[in-house]
Every structure is written in C-alpha cells, then in structure tokens.
Design an enzyme around this catalytic site. Structure first.
Site, PDB file in Angstrom:
ATOM      1  N   SER A 109     -14.138  24.348  52.104  1.00  0.00           N
ATOM      2  CA  SER A 109     -14.423  25.620  52.327  1.00  0.00           C
ATOM      3  C   SER A 109     -13.974  26.751  53.427  1.00  0.00           C
ATOM      4  O   SER A 109     -13.110  25.957  54.185  1.00  0.00           O
ATOM      5  CB  SER A 109     -15.905  25.866  52.416  1.00  0.00           C
ATOM      6  OG  SER A 109     -16.572  25.766  53.729  1.00  0.00           O
TER       7      SER A 109
ATOM      8  N   ASP B 133     -24.771  29.175  42.579  1.00  0.00           N
ATOM      9  CA  ASP B 133     -23.541  30.288  42.564  1.00  0.00           C
ATOM     10  C   ASP B 133     -24.258  31.723  41.949  1.00  0.00           C
ATOM     11  O   ASP B 133     -23.899  32.646  42.601  1.00  0.00           O
ATOM     12  CB  ASP B 133     -22.383  29.714  41.530  1.00  0.00           C
ATOM     13  CG  ASP B 133     -21.225  29.218  42.341  1.00  0.00           C
ATOM     14  OD1 ASP B 133     -21.207  29.579  43.321  1.00  0.00           O
ATOM     15  OD2 ASP B 133     -20.699  28.478  41.609  1.00  0.00           O
TER      16      ASP B 133
ATOM     17  N   ARG C  35      -2.894  25.084  54.480  1.00  0.00           N
ATOM     18  CA  ARG C  35      -2.917  25.044  53.083  1.00  0.00           C
ATOM     19  C   ARG C  35      -2.038  25.055  52.281  1.00  0.00           C
ATOM     20  O   ARG C  35      -0.965  26.163  52.240  1.00  0.00           O
ATOM     21  CB  ARG C  35      -4.002  26.170  52.628  1.00  0.00           C
ATOM     22  CG  ARG C  35      -4.681  26.143  51.259  1.00  0.00           C
ATOM     23  CD  ARG C  35      -5.619  27.288  50.984  1.00  0.00           C
ATOM     24  NE  ARG C  35      -6.435  27.036  49.727  1.00  0.00           N
ATOM     25  CZ  ARG C  35      -7.469  26.630  49.321  1.00  0.00           C
ATOM     26  NH1 ARG C  35      -7.920  26.013  50.742  1.00  0.00           N
ATOM     27  NH2 ARG C  35      -7.904  26.395  48.300  1.00  0.00           N
TER      28      ARG C  35
ATOM     29  N   THR D 208     -17.517  24.002  46.695  1.00  0.00           N
ATOM     30  CA  THR D 208     -18.791  23.290  45.776  1.00  0.00           C
ATOM     31  C   THR D 208     -18.855  21.836  45.900  1.00  0.00           C
ATOM     32  O   THR D 208     -19.981  21.463  46.010  1.00  0.00           O
ATOM     33  CB  THR D 208     -18.458  23.655  44.480  1.00  0.00           C
ATOM     34  OG1 THR D 208     -17.284  23.259  43.992  1.00  0.00           O
ATOM     35  CG2 THR D 208     -18.495  25.328  44.081  1.00  0.00           C
TER      36      THR D 208
ATOM     37  N   GLU E  80     -16.869  35.805  41.775  1.00  0.00           N
ATOM     38  CA  GLU E  80     -16.338  34.694  40.860  1.00  0.00           C
ATOM     39  C   GLU E  80     -17.057  34.505  39.801  1.00  0.00           C
ATOM     40  O   GLU E  80     -16.532  34.259  38.686  1.00  0.00           O
ATOM     41  CB  GLU E  80     -16.395  33.503  41.696  1.00  0.00           C
ATOM     42  CG  GLU E  80     -15.578  32.413  41.378  1.00  0.00           C
ATOM     43  CD  GLU E  80     -15.653  30.931  42.152  1.00  0.00           C
ATOM     44  OE1 GLU E  80     -16.148  30.910  43.177  1.00  0.00           O
ATOM     45  OE2 GLU E  80     -14.718  30.259  41.769  1.00  0.00           O
TER      46      GLU E  80
ATOM     47  N   ILE F 169     -20.635  30.473  46.242  1.00  0.00           N
ATOM     48  CA  ILE F 169     -20.502  28.914  47.085  1.00  0.00           C
ATOM     49  C   ILE F 169     -19.267  28.813  47.227  1.00  0.00           C
ATOM     50  O   ILE F 169     -18.584  28.221  46.158  1.00  0.00           O
ATOM     51  CB  ILE F 169     -21.454  27.993  46.454  1.00  0.00           C
ATOM     52  CG1 ILE F 169     -23.067  28.432  46.383  1.00  0.00           C
ATOM     53  CG2 ILE F 169     -21.145  26.538  47.197  1.00  0.00           C
ATOM     54  CD1 ILE F 169     -23.832  27.306  45.586  1.00  0.00           C
ATOM     55  N   ASP F 170     -18.509  28.626  48.506  1.00  0.00           N
ATOM     56  CA  ASP F 170     -17.111  28.404  48.533  1.00  0.00           C
ATOM     57  C   ASP F 170     -17.302  26.904  49.119  1.00  0.00           C
ATOM     58  O   ASP F 170     -17.978  26.611  49.994  1.00  0.00           O
ATOM     59  CB  ASP F 170     -16.554  29.114  49.414  1.00  0.00           C
ATOM     60  CG  ASP F 170     -15.083  28.981  49.462  1.00  0.00           C
ATOM     61  OD1 ASP F 170     -14.443  28.351  48.827  1.00  0.00           O
ATOM     62  OD2 ASP F 170     -14.424  28.657  50.724  1.00  0.00           O
TER      63      ASP F 170
ATOM     64  N   HIS G 248      -6.113  20.807  45.989  1.00  0.00           N
ATOM     65  CA  HIS G 248      -6.296  22.092  46.615  1.00  0.00           C
ATOM     66  C   HIS G 248      -5.049  22.504  47.666  1.00  0.00           C
ATOM     67  O   HIS G 248      -4.736  23.513  47.922  1.00  0.00           O
ATOM     68  CB  HIS G 248      -7.446  22.636  47.187  1.00  0.00           C
ATOM     69  CG  HIS G 248      -8.351  22.520  46.285  1.00  0.00           C
ATOM     70  ND1 HIS G 248      -9.856  22.812  46.443  1.00  0.00           N
ATOM     71  CD2 HIS G 248      -8.700  22.540  44.963  1.00  0.00           C
ATOM     72  CE1 HIS G 248     -10.646  22.858  45.442  1.00  0.00           C
ATOM     73  NE2 HIS G 248      -9.831  22.405  44.550  1.00  0.00           N
TER      74      HIS G 248
ATOM     75  N   LYS H 201     -13.244  26.235  57.427  1.00  0.00           N
ATOM     76  CA  LYS H 201     -12.170  26.012  58.108  1.00  0.00           C
ATOM     77  C   LYS H 201     -11.772  27.250  59.071  1.00  0.00           C
ATOM     78  O   LYS H 201     -11.398  26.969  60.212  1.00  0.00           O
ATOM     79  CB  LYS H 201     -11.159  25.636  57.269  1.00  0.00           C
ATOM     80  CG  LYS H 201     -11.292  23.976  56.672  1.00  0.00           C
ATOM     81  CD  LYS H 201     -10.097  23.404  55.735  1.00  0.00           C
ATOM     82  CE  LYS H 201      -9.951  24.313  54.429  1.00  0.00           C
ATOM     83  NZ  LYS H 201     -10.855  23.972  53.464  1.00  0.00           N
TER      84      LYS H 201
HETATM   85  P1  AMP Z   1     -11.238  24.188  49.880  1.00  0.00           P
HETATM   86  O1  AMP Z   1     -12.678  23.987  49.939  1.00  0.00           O
HETATM   87  O2  AMP Z   1     -10.462  24.828  51.213  1.00  0.00           O
HETATM   88  O3  AMP Z   1     -10.343  23.115  49.308  1.00  0.00           O
HETATM   89  O4  AMP Z   1     -11.218  25.594  48.667  1.00  0.00           O
HETATM   90  C1  AMP Z   1     -12.037  25.795  47.784  1.00  0.00           C
HETATM   91  C2  AMP Z   1     -11.321  26.725  46.890  1.00  0.00           C
HETATM   92  O5  AMP Z   1     -10.096  26.177  46.255  1.00  0.00           O
HETATM   93  C3  AMP Z   1     -12.254  26.763  45.381  1.00  0.00           C
HETATM   94  O6  AMP Z   1     -13.118  27.882  45.706  1.00  0.00           O
HETATM   95  C4  AMP Z   1     -11.229  27.214  44.587  1.00  0.00           C
HETATM   96  O7  AMP Z   1     -11.137  28.516  44.091  1.00  0.00           O
HETATM   97  C5  AMP Z   1      -9.996  26.848  45.108  1.00  0.00           C
HETATM   98  N1  AMP Z   1      -8.971  26.120  44.265  1.00  0.00           N
HETATM   99  C6  AMP Z   1      -9.047  25.627  42.889  1.00  0.00           C
HETATM  100  N2  AMP Z   1      -7.906  25.063  42.346  1.00  0.00           N
HETATM  101  C7  AMP Z   1      -7.005  25.075  43.317  1.00  0.00           C
HETATM  102  C8  AMP Z   1      -5.526  24.577  43.520  1.00  0.00           C
HETATM  103  N3  AMP Z   1      -5.093  24.072  42.654  1.00  0.00           N
HETATM  104  N4  AMP Z   1      -4.987  25.030  44.587  1.00  0.00           N
HETATM  105  C9  AMP Z   1      -5.562  25.581  45.658  1.00  0.00           C
HETATM  106  N5  AMP Z   1      -7.037  25.983  45.677  1.00  0.00           N
HETATM  107  C10 AMP Z   1      -7.445  25.812  44.685  1.00  0.00           C
HETATM  108 MG    MG Z   2     -14.207  29.267  46.684  1.00  0.00          MG
END
Ligand code: AMP
Ligand code: MG
Length: 359
Positions: A267, A48, A284, A141, A71, A138-139, A243, A270
C-alpha cells in the site's frame, strides 16, 4: 477567483478517511479474523464497498459539484442482496462518536438503496479540468487480509494537480521515529499508539497525526530524512513481486551502494513512511510493459512525499501526471526519494532498466 487554502477540504478529507478506516477495521475484526461471517464475500470486497460509500457520502455532502474517481462500482452489490445487506449494516453502524465531526460528514447515509447510488458516484473519467477526488478505499488488499499494512486513500486534484492528500494507515505506529521494518506495527495495539493519518496540502507541508475514533487529533509536521549519502538509504518496495520488479530494485540498490535489505510493505503506507523519514526511498519498477498505474494508488502519496521535501517521479524522472483520466497514462514506475539524492537514483534506475531493454 479567490485563492483557496483548502482548509475545509483537508478537514473533511481527514475525517472521512478516519471514519472509513474505522469501518475497515471492524470488517477486519468481524470478517477476516473472526468466524462470525457466514456470507462467502471476501472481507476485502465488503470493506472496499463500505469505505467507498462512507467517503463519497461525506464528499457529496460538502462538495456536491465535485467529481469523484473511485475504484469500485456497485454492480455486484445490486446483484447480491446478502452482500448489500452486510455492507449496509457496517456503513450504518460506523459513526464517529463525536457529534460535530459526524455531522460535518453529513451524518449517516439514508438507506441501502441510496448507498448503492453513492458508490456509483465514483465513476468520473478524471482528466485535466476541474475538481476531482480520487479514492482507494482499501489500498494493499493483501496487507489488509494478513493484518499488515494497508491504507485508505483520498486526494483532491484541481485541473490535474494534486492539492490535498490524505492517507489513513491503521496498522502503522503513531511515532514518526520508529524505523521501518517489515513487521512494523505488528506488536502495537490501538491503545498503545497504532494508527496514523498522513496529510498534505500543496504549499503547506505534510503532517501526521494519531488516528482517533472521534474528533481529529492534533497534527505535527513531517519531513523526509536529510539523506546525504544514498548508500545509507533504507528503501521500500511492494510485497507483491507482480507489482514491482524486486530483481531490478535489488540491482539498483546494489549499484547505489545500499547494503540494507529492502523493506517490503503493501500500500501507500510506503509513501507515508518515507515522508516521515522512517525510510528513505520508494522504488516501484514496472514488471509488465502494458500495466498502467491507477491515479488512486498514487495521488495522495505523491503530494505527501513532495510536501515533506521529497521528489516523486516515474522511472524516467518525469513528474507523475494525474491529468490523463483514471490512470497514469504517461508514466511507468515510481521513484520517490529525498531531493538530495533523487537525481542520483534516477541515473542508476535508467542505467539498470536501459541495459535490460538492450538484451
Ligand atoms: P502495492 O501494495 O504497493 O503493491 O500496490 C497495490 C496496488 O497495486 C493495487 O492497488 C493495484 O491497483 C496495483 N497493481 C495491480 N497490478 C499491478 C501491476 N501489475 N503493477 C503495478 N501495480 C499493480
Ligand atoms: Mg490500490
């Protein structure tokens, strides 16, 4: 003022993301998979910081007046010299082996101390005025750690509107036609077509190109798949149940007549995947009422999907609004779909989420 076609911004963003992605890949090989690393810092932390430093340095060299929302902040690195040295070594060693490209990014960073200042330049409050870049170094993680999907994300907003978006997805296949699956890309190697850059400029369509290690590869235009019947859709969602509500997504899919199971993927890969028609929908759905999405998690993907012929909104059907600072304060959830079916999907999303709130 002259109108801009953002061609320099796009080229720099693509090269900066490509270089930063190389760093994340070397962190994965040396610190996540290997046994080399003795420091107790997580590979995510190292990657990161390193990726953020490289991207901001490239942006500052080319667009010194622009603001940046990123970030990370360098506080932890200032307090931990071992971590700082680990990150600095990676940043110093990550060079595009193509002179013209490397010098377009302003060459190497000058020193470890400057690197800390550069990382801290990502502290803009964001907002509705001026040129602001959003970076997620890094989205995804968790995906990064398991060798699955993650993305290096960069977008330029002007007066709150996304103008340029780039996603570096090192573990997706180059081929736009490979159908989406949970372990997509897992069997491919870098030599055999793994690693893709997605990009879009407002009004100019969306593109994909193979990730290279030097000069940018040639791009080709990408499009959402022309889905006429929503029940045929392949939909994707987060791997992390925290998420996005997987239960709500399953109910929505059922009501839409979708029979294929969801593809769970970390990330903004998608967004890139549906933009090139490998999948169709991205759902989402809020898990907690108090979570606000971060702009760096969506800005690039939002533009790439819209420029590929899709519609991206929140769960109410409103466009994502990037003009309210570092978060998407006015939006809850994200629904991305081909234009032809987006209205129908939103109808069902409202029905399912609405019936829940009445209970
Ligand atoms: P994903 O890989 O699509 O699940 O998204 C990852 C991102 O979800 C991370 O970069 C976080 O910033 C974000 N994230 C963290 N907590 C939450 C939450 N409670 N609801 C939605 N997104 C979140
Ligand atoms: Mg992210």
């Amino acid at each position: 003022m002259a109108t801009s076609n953002y061609s320099k911004e796009l080229d720099i963003a693509l090269l900066a993301v490509q270089r930063a992605t190389l760093l994340t890949k070397s962190v994965f090989h040396s610190h996540a998979k290997g046994t080399l690393n003795k420091s107790d810092a997580s590979p995510v932390t190292i990657g990161d910081f390193g990726a953020q430093a490289l991207i901001i340095s490239a942006l500052q060299h080319n667009f010194p007046e622009d603001e940046i929302v990123a970030e990370e902040e360098a506080k932890d690195l200032r307090e931990n010299t071992q971590l700082r040295d680990t990150v600095w070594k990676l940043v110093k060693d990550t060079v595009l082996p193509h002179e013209q490209s490397q010098s377009a990014l302003g060459g190497p960073l000058p020193s470890a101390d400057r690197m800390l200042d550069i990382i801290d330049k990502g502290d803009s409050k964001g907002g509705a005025k001026g040129r602001i870049w959003a970076i997620d170094p890094i989205d995804g993680t968790k995906g990064f750690l398991r060798g699955g999907q993650y993305a290096v994300c960069l977008a330029l907003m002007v007066d709150g509107d996304v103008k340029v978006g780039v996603l570096g997805c090192p573990n997706l296949p180059v081929s736009d036609s490979e159908p989406l699956s949970e372990n997509i890309g897992a069997d491919a190697t870098d030599e055999e077509g793994k690693g893709v850059l997605f990009s879009a400029v407002q009004g100019q369509g969306a593109h994909s190109r193979p990730m290279s290690t030097g000069k940018l590869a040639e791009g080709q235009s990408i499009h959402m798949s022309p889905l006429s019947n929503v029940s045929d859709a392949t939909f994707c969602e987060s791997v992390e149940a925290a998420h996005s509500s997987q239960g709500d997504a399953a109910n929505i899919a059922k009501k839409l007549g979708i029979t294929k199971p969801s593809v769970r993927m970390d990330s903004q890969a998608k967004y890139g995947s549906i933009a090139r028609g490998a999948g169709d929908l991205y759902l989402r759905l809020p898990v907690r009422a108090d979570y606000v999405e971060k702009i760096w998690d969506h800005a690039a993907g939002d533009l790439i999907v819209r420029e590929a012929g899709g519609e991206v909104t929140d769960a109410e059907g409103n466009r994502l609004d990037f003009s309210h600072g570092r978060t998407l304060l006015k939006n809850k959830g994200v629904i991305a779909a081909p234009k032809s079916v987006h209205g129908k999907v939103i109808e069902v999303v409202k029905e399912v989420l609405g019936s829940k709130s009445k209970v």
